[in-house]
Design a protein around this motif. Structure first.
Motif, mmCIF file in Angstrom:
data_model
loop_
_atom_site.group_PDB
_atom_site.id
_atom_site.type_symbol
_atom_site.label_atom_id
_atom_site.label_comp_id
_atom_site.label_asym_id
_atom_site.label_seq_id
_atom_site.Cartn_x
_atom_site.Cartn_y
_atom_site.Cartn_z
ATOM 1 N N ALA A 80 0.315 -16.161 -48.774
ATOM 2 C CA ALA A 80 -0.893 -16.118 -48.191
ATOM 3 C C ALA A 80 -1.862 -17.692 -48.357
ATOM 4 N N ASP A 81 -2.037 -18.093 -47.261
ATOM 5 C CA ASP A 81 -3.024 -19.318 -47.243
ATOM 6 C C ASP A 81 -4.466 -18.907 -47.630
ATOM 7 N N LYS A 82 -5.470 -20.124 -47.381
ATOM 8 C CA LYS A 82 -6.793 -19.865 -47.901
ATOM 9 C C LYS A 82 -7.426 -18.692 -46.945
ATOM 10 N N THR A 83 -6.912 -18.512 -45.933
ATOM 11 C CA THR A 83 -7.457 -17.415 -45.251
ATOM 12 C C THR A 83 -6.831 -16.058 -45.297
ATOM 13 N N GLY A 84 -6.090 -16.033 -46.292
ATOM 14 C CA GLY A 84 -5.592 -14.670 -46.706
ATOM 15 C C GLY A 84 -4.148 -14.319 -45.783
ATOM 16 N N LYS A 85 -4.045 -14.968 -44.768
ATOM 17 C CA LYS A 85 -2.964 -14.460 -43.902
ATOM 18 C C LYS A 85 -1.754 -15.472 -44.423
ATOM 19 N N PRO A 86 -0.475 -14.884 -43.706
ATOM 20 C CA PRO A 86 0.650 -15.736 -44.063
ATOM 21 C C PRO A 86 0.676 -17.097 -43.736
ATOM 22 N N GLY A 87 0.933 -18.115 -44.624
ATOM 23 C CA GLY A 87 0.888 -19.269 -44.184
ATOM 24 C C GLY A 87 2.323 -20.052 -44.602
ATOM 25 N N LEU A 88 3.046 -19.578 -45.399
ATOM 26 C CA LEU A 88 4.418 -20.196 -45.600
ATOM 27 C C LEU A 88 5.382 -18.910 -45.546
ATOM 28 N N SER A 89 6.531 -19.235 -44.858
ATOM 29 C CA SER A 89 7.538 -18.213 -44.815
ATOM 30 C C SER A 89 8.267 -17.492 -46.024
ATOM 31 N N TRP A 90 8.897 -16.432 -45.742
ATOM 32 C CA TRP A 90 9.826 -16.019 -46.648
ATOM 33 C C TRP A 90 10.869 -16.930 -47.356
ATOM 34 N N ARG A 91 11.409 -17.868 -46.534
ATOM 35 C CA ARG A 91 12.201 -19.024 -46.739
ATOM 36 C C ARG A 91 11.653 -19.915 -48.162
ATOM 37 N N VAL A 92 10.439 -19.990 -47.886
ATOM 38 C CA VAL A 92 9.883 -20.552 -48.893
ATOM 39 C C VAL A 92 9.593 -19.883 -50.307
ATOM 40 N N ALA A 93 9.438 -18.530 -50.135
ATOM 41 C CA ALA A 93 9.167 -17.807 -51.233
ATOM 42 C C ALA A 93 10.328 -17.521 -52.042
ATOM 43 N N ILE A 94 11.681 -17.684 -51.506
ATOM 44 C CA ILE A 94 12.996 -17.363 -52.196
ATOM 45 C C ILE A 94 13.580 -18.777 -52.734
ATOM 46 N N LEU A 95 12.751 -20.084 -52.733
ATOM 47 C CA LEU A 95 13.345 -21.102 -53.211
ATOM 48 C C LEU A 95 13.640 -21.199 -54.799
ATOM 49 N N PRO A 96 12.737 -20.504 -55.616
ATOM 50 C CA PRO A 96 12.968 -20.647 -56.894
ATOM 51 C C PRO A 96 14.423 -19.746 -57.418
ATOM 52 N N PHE A 97 14.515 -18.787 -56.552
ATOM 53 C CA PHE A 97 15.819 -17.935 -56.540
ATOM 54 C C PHE A 97 16.853 -18.519 -56.053
ATOM 55 N N ILE A 98 16.976 -19.595 -55.521
ATOM 56 C CA ILE A 98 18.405 -20.248 -54.973
ATOM 57 C C ILE A 98 18.247 -21.467 -55.515
ATOM 58 N N GLU A 99 18.061 -21.541 -56.551
ATOM 59 C CA GLU A 99 18.080 -23.149 -57.283
ATOM 60 C C GLU A 99 17.569 -24.164 -56.715
ATOM 61 N N GLN A 100 16.277 -23.934 -56.033
ATOM 62 C CA GLN A 100 15.372 -24.706 -55.255
ATOM 63 C C GLN A 100 14.019 -24.961 -55.945
ATOM 64 N N GLU A 101 14.045 -24.983 -57.388
ATOM 65 C CA GLU A 101 12.675 -24.686 -57.909
ATOM 66 C C GLU A 101 11.854 -26.046 -57.943
ATOM 67 N N ALA A 102 12.511 -27.124 -58.011
ATOM 68 C CA ALA A 102 11.873 -28.301 -57.717
ATOM 69 C C ALA A 102 11.125 -28.722 -56.538
ATOM 70 N N LEU A 103 11.733 -28.017 -55.652
ATOM 71 C CA LEU A 103 11.267 -28.278 -54.098
ATOM 72 C C LEU A 103 10.117 -27.059 -53.874
ATOM 73 N N PHE A 104 10.338 -26.006 -54.353
ATOM 74 C CA PHE A 104 9.194 -24.931 -54.505
ATOM 75 C C PHE A 104 7.990 -25.596 -55.008
ATOM 76 N N ARG A 105 7.946 -26.325 -56.220
ATOM 77 C CA ARG A 105 6.876 -26.653 -57.113
ATOM 78 C C ARG A 105 6.023 -27.683 -56.067
ATOM 79 N N GLN A 106 6.773 -28.397 -54.995
ATOM 80 C CA GLN A 106 6.016 -29.329 -54.325
ATOM 81 C C GLN A 106 5.139 -28.881 -53.398
ATOM 82 N N PHE A 107 5.463 -27.396 -52.865
ATOM 83 C CA PHE A 107 4.344 -26.692 -51.945
ATOM 84 C C PHE A 107 3.082 -26.485 -52.629
ATOM 85 N N LYS A 108 1.882 -26.660 -51.963
ATOM 86 C CA LYS A 108 0.827 -26.033 -52.125
ATOM 87 C C LYS A 108 0.725 -24.572 -51.363
#
Length: 196
Positions: A23-51
């Motif tokens: 959810a973004d600052k409006t409470g609606k989806p701001g980032l995709s499910w693809r971003v959400a799975i980053l920590p679960f596909i060995e992409q934790e470092a990239l995930f941490r760069q997102f706001k």
């Protein structure tokens, strides 16, 4: 596709439901499910760069589009941050058509494994869409039982799909829209054998 499904299943194990984004600052989806799975596909470092409380096209998050993991791109192809790997949103799909407002930066949730009552081996979670989208954007394929979105933008001979049980299938490009509609819905009560 198998790595994507593994990430989705690991997210589901951690959160109790499949990922629908953040959810973004409006409470609606701001980032995709693809971003959400980053920590679960060995992409934790990239995930941490997102706001996580900002949309995909915020000043910070826009800079990360070009860092798309290779698993979201077609084989041996550079798509400059665009992906064909998309989910479905609409009636009886795993991604609710209208997300309830969430707390900014909060993970938004889709269907739970238990909600997929037509059988996980019969239900498509992710497919190669007919049109690519920016991988961080929460832009999924709109589905209705009488209006199946165009699939198969990667291979002319067929469509790669990821099933809810974690398996992948390669469906013929001439598969009927009726069969696809049954396979996309998670609980329409009609069990489908995609092999027949």
């Amino acid at each position: 596709m198998k790595q994507i499904l593994l990430g989705m299943h690991n997210f589901e194990n951690a959160y109790g439901a499949f990922p629908a984004g953040y959810a973004d600052k409006t409470g609606k989806p701001g980032l995709s499910w693809r971003v959400a799975i980053l920590p679960f596909i060995e992409q934790e470092a990239l995930f941490r760069q997102f706001k996580l409380d900002e949309p995909w096209d915020s000043e910070n998050n826009k800079k990360l589009i070009d860092k798309m993991p290779k698993m979201f791109a077609p084989p041996n192809t550079s798509t400059n941050g665009y992906t064909f790997a998309r989910g479905f949103t609409g009636p009886n799909t795993w991604l609710p058509p209208q997300q309830q407002a969430g707390t900014p930066g909060q993970a938004l949730l889709g269907a739970r494994m238990i909600d997929i009552r037509d059988g996980t081996s019969n239900t498509i979670l992710v497919a190669d869409a007919g049109h690519a989208v920016i991988w961080t954007k929460p832009d999924e394929m709109l589905f209705a039982p009488n209006n199946v979105p165009k699939l198969g933008g990667v291979f002319e001979s067929g469509i790669t799909v990821g099933m809810a049980d974690g398996s992948t299938r390669f469906l013929p490009s001439n598969i009927s829209p009726q069969k696809l509609a049954l396979a996309i819905q998670i609980n329409d009560g009609q069990i489908l054998d995609l092999d027949n």
